[in-house]
Design a protein around this motif. Structure first.
Motif, short mmCIF file in Angstrom:
data_model
loop_
_atom_site.label_atom_id
_atom_site.label_comp_id
_atom_site.label_asym_id
_atom_site.label_seq_id
_atom_site.Cartn_x
_atom_site.Cartn_y
_atom_site.Cartn_z
N LEU A 296 39.67 26.30 35.48
CA LEU A 296 38.29 26.45 35.90
C LEU A 296 37.94 27.96 35.87
CD1 LEU A 296 38.48 24.09 39.05
CD2 LEU A 296 37.66 23.62 36.58
N ALA A 297 36.62 28.17 35.70
CA ALA A 297 35.97 29.65 35.58
C ALA A 297 36.17 30.24 37.06
CB ALA A 297 34.73 29.57 34.91
N VAL A 298 36.15 31.50 37.12
CA VAL A 298 35.95 32.07 38.34
C VAL A 298 34.41 31.94 39.11
CG1 VAL A 298 36.42 34.03 39.76
CG2 VAL A 298 37.82 33.61 37.78
N PRO A 299 34.31 31.39 39.97
CA PRO A 299 32.88 31.28 40.44
C PRO A 299 32.49 32.67 41.02
CG PRO A 299 34.33 29.73 41.66
CD PRO A 299 35.11 30.59 40.68
N GLY A 300 30.98 32.68 41.22
CA GLY A 300 30.44 33.82 41.57
C GLY A 300 30.42 34.14 42.84
N GLN B 144 31.50 31.22 48.69
CA GLN B 144 31.36 29.93 48.99
C GLN B 144 31.68 28.89 47.97
OE1 GLN B 144 27.66 29.40 51.29
NE2 GLN B 144 27.98 27.31 51.46
N GLU B 145 31.31 29.28 46.75
CA GLU B 145 31.60 28.29 45.48
C GLU B 145 33.09 28.27 45.53
OE1 GLU B 145 28.24 28.76 42.24
OE2 GLU B 145 29.11 30.59 42.89
N THR B 146 33.88 29.45 45.72
CA THR B 146 35.44 29.26 45.38
C THR B 146 36.03 28.49 46.46
OG1 THR B 146 35.18 31.70 44.39
CG2 THR B 146 37.33 30.67 45.02
N MET B 147 35.51 28.69 47.68
CA MET B 147 36.02 27.94 48.72
C MET B 147 35.78 26.60 48.83
SD MET B 147 37.71 29.36 51.49
CE MET B 147 37.28 28.26 52.76
N SER B 148 34.72 26.20 48.14
CA SER B 148 34.39 24.76 47.83
C SER B 148 35.51 24.10 46.86
CB SER B 148 32.90 24.37 47.29
OG SER B 148 32.81 23.05 46.89
N ILE B 149 36.03 24.70 46.06
CA ILE B 149 36.97 24.39 44.86
C ILE B 149 38.33 24.38 45.85
CG2 ILE B 149 38.36 25.16 42.74
CD1 ILE B 149 35.61 26.58 41.78
N VAL B 150 38.68 25.42 46.63
CA VAL B 150 40.05 25.39 47.24
C VAL B 150 39.87 24.17 48.40
CG1 VAL B 150 41.27 26.49 49.03
CG2 VAL B 150 40.03 27.88 47.22
N ALA C 20 42.24 33.79 43.87
CA ALA C 20 42.28 32.85 44.43
C ALA C 20 42.16 31.53 43.13
CB ALA C 20 40.83 32.50 45.17
N MET C 21 41.55 31.78 42.13
CA MET C 21 41.31 31.03 41.28
C MET C 21 42.69 30.99 40.29
SD MET C 21 38.75 28.94 41.70
CE MET C 21 38.73 28.23 40.11
N ASP C 22 43.10 31.91 40.19
CA ASP C 22 44.67 32.07 39.27
C ASP C 22 45.65 31.15 40.04
OD1 ASP C 22 43.74 33.70 37.68
OD2 ASP C 22 44.76 35.60 38.70
N ILE C 23 45.50 31.16 41.36
CA ILE C 23 46.45 29.99 41.97
C ILE C 23 45.95 28.35 41.81
CG2 ILE C 23 47.13 29.15 44.14
CD1 ILE C 23 47.07 32.00 45.25
N ILE C 24 44.44 28.38 41.87
CA ILE C 24 44.15 26.94 41.89
C ILE C 24 44.37 26.60 40.29
CG2 ILE C 24 42.18 25.78 41.52
CD1 ILE C 24 42.66 26.21 44.14
N ASN C 25 44.18 27.46 39.43
CA ASN C 25 44.36 26.90 37.99
C ASN C 25 45.88 26.71 37.80
OD1 ASN C 25 41.59 26.85 37.24
ND2 ASN C 25 41.55 29.25 36.98
#
Length: 474
Positions: free
Chosen positions: A380-384, A387-393, A360-365
């Motif tokens: 951005l760093a990969v969240p843990g 829910q944190e990742t979804m917030s970024i998305v 997911a974060m590879d796409i965001i970045n």
């Protein structure tokens, strides 16, 4: 009978008639008989297709407006939505919803193609293509309507939740009835699944639906149903046809819209060309974003720095808001249509929800590296957690998918999940000191998120019931 129905107005004048759809009345000005399949196929291309959002866009937490618009006016639909006022029925303040009437007019156009092209002269392959494309656009218009005038799809209640009228044929005498939300979605999916095999990668022009658009739209349908595995599969398929992300960092280096124009038809990431107000988007220039969204961009986001201004006649000095300040001819920005970055973001959300946080974060970045002009801030760093990742998305969706329907629809769908539901808080006024500031809230379950069917429709179809529980004032 088929010949009679083929008499249409030059330019296809679609006007109001009766009942739920306010059906299409084909007015024969300068009569033209459509006799061959190519003519029906050409009807699918409608360059000035518009989906006005001005009657409800202020419900979204990203949208603001000049304070005098509210303070100088008596109570109206604009103030009701901006101030989240659910104290009385909205039917007292609106006679009709332009979006509703527009969308059903378009549906009648697609139905005319679908119903009549089979008896026309010409190649069967052209008839098949015209039918497939018209069905995709018919599905899209039903999707717009069900996500505006009915509650968001809930797997537990969709079969009984009131939806909209399904119009599946060109019949000016039919009396439509309201279907459930589940039935409308099933109709949309059927249209898509049976049409996609016959679509083209590169259609005749940009107003015919492509395979990239159809698959991306299919992903969106599944995403809204919370069918994330199916949404992921469709998004991946869409990206095989168009995975473009326009590089705004490079565009900034080249001087942006004042130096390099990117009009409609040129931006490679656009999947569907449709508009809020029409192809000139003249009302687009005064769309004001909230301080919350403005601050979310940060100082080095090209999506903000290239296109927004903070001073001018559209905003109040000192409000810390901003407005879109680039003409459609300088840079075409899809608002109610779709673009490949949305496909990428849908895929990122599907990865996040399944726990594939790095993917997911590879796409965001990847996306951020084409949006953020300072490289050290882009990745951005990969969240843990999910829910944190979804917030970024979700935040990237807010910055990438501006105006139109997207943020309002995201609020509706995310409000069905406790982890992502949001109570929108609006303090108003901000700069005017002669009026005491108050705090207005829009809870996740507010009926305001769904528009009622308007009086012009309800009076023509007394059997139609609204989905919001608002009192009918007659």
């Amino acid at each position: 009978m088929q010949k009679l129905l083929s008499y249409i107005a030059v330019g296809i004048f679609l006007t109001v008639s009766v009942a739920c759809t306010k059906y299409t009345d084909i007015t024969p000005k300068g009569r033209l008989v459509l006799e061959n399949a190519e003519e029906y196929y050409n009807l699918v291309s409608l360059p000035n297709r518009a989906y006005p959002t001005n009657q409800f866009y202020l419900l979204a937490d990203d949208m603001w407006l000049k304070e005098s618009t509210i303070l100088s006016a008596s109570k109206n639909l604009t103030s009701i939505h901006f101030l989240f006022d659910s104290s009385e029925t909205r039917l007292k303040y609106v006679s009709g919803f332009t979006l509703y009437n527009q969308a059903y007019n378009y549906i009648n156009r697609w139905n005319m193609v679908i119903t009549l092209v089979g008896d026309s002269k010409g190649e069967e392959s052209v008839k098949t293509l015209a039918t497939a494309e018209a069905r995709v656009l018919r599905a899209f218009d039903h999707f717009v309507l069900v996500n505006t005038f009915a509650n968001h799809y809930n797997p537990a209640t969709a079969a009984t939740d009131g939806g909209i009228c399904i119009m599946d044929k060109y019949d000016l005498e039919s009396v439509p009835t309201k279907s459930s939300v589940a039935a409308v979605y099933a109709f949309i999916e059927k249209d898509l699944e049976e049409s996609i095999p016959y679509l083209q990668v590169n259609p005749k022009d940009i107003y015919h639906p492509s395979l990239a658009f159809a698959w991306a739209f299919k992903a969106k349908v599944h995403l809204f149903k919370k069918e994330f595995a199916k949404a992921k599969e469709a998004a991946l398929k869409a990206l095989t046809y168009n995975n473009s992300v326009y590089d705004l960092v490079e565009y900034t280096r080249l001087g942006g819209p004042s130096k390099v124009n990117v009009p409609a038809g040129v931006n490679p990431e656009v999947l569907s060309y449709m508009y809020m107000t029409g192809y000139t988007e003249m009302n687009f220039l005064n769309y004001v974003i909230t301080t919350e969204l403005k601050d979310l961009f940060g100082k080095n986001d090209a999506r903000y720095n290239l296109f927004f201004a903070t001073s001018g006649s559209y905003v109040d000095a000192g409000s810390n808001t901003a407005f879109w300040n680039v003409k459609n001819t300088a840079f075409f920005y899809p608002t109610v249509g779709m673009k490949s970055p949305e496909t990428w973001l849908m895929l990122a959300e599907c990865y996040a929800r399944e726990g594939s946080l790095k993917e997911a974060m590879d796409i965001i970045n990847m996306l951020r590296n084409k949006r953020i002009t300072v490289a050290s801030e882009a990745t951005l760093a990969v969240p843990g957690t999910i829910q944190e990742t979804m917030s970024i998305v979700i935040n990237e969706r807010r910055k990438e998918l501006l105006f139109g329907f997207n943020r309002l629809w995201d609020l509706r769908r995310l409000n069905t999940e406790p982890d992502y539901a949001k109570t929108v808080v609006r303090k108003f006024p901000v700069v005017t000191t002669s009026v005491p500031q108050q705090t207005y809230t829009l809870p996740p379950n507010s009926r305001l998120y769904t528009l009622p069917f308007a009086p012009d429709v309800l009076k023509l179809n007394p059997g139609l019931t609204i989905n919001t529980g608002e009192e009918i004032p007659w």
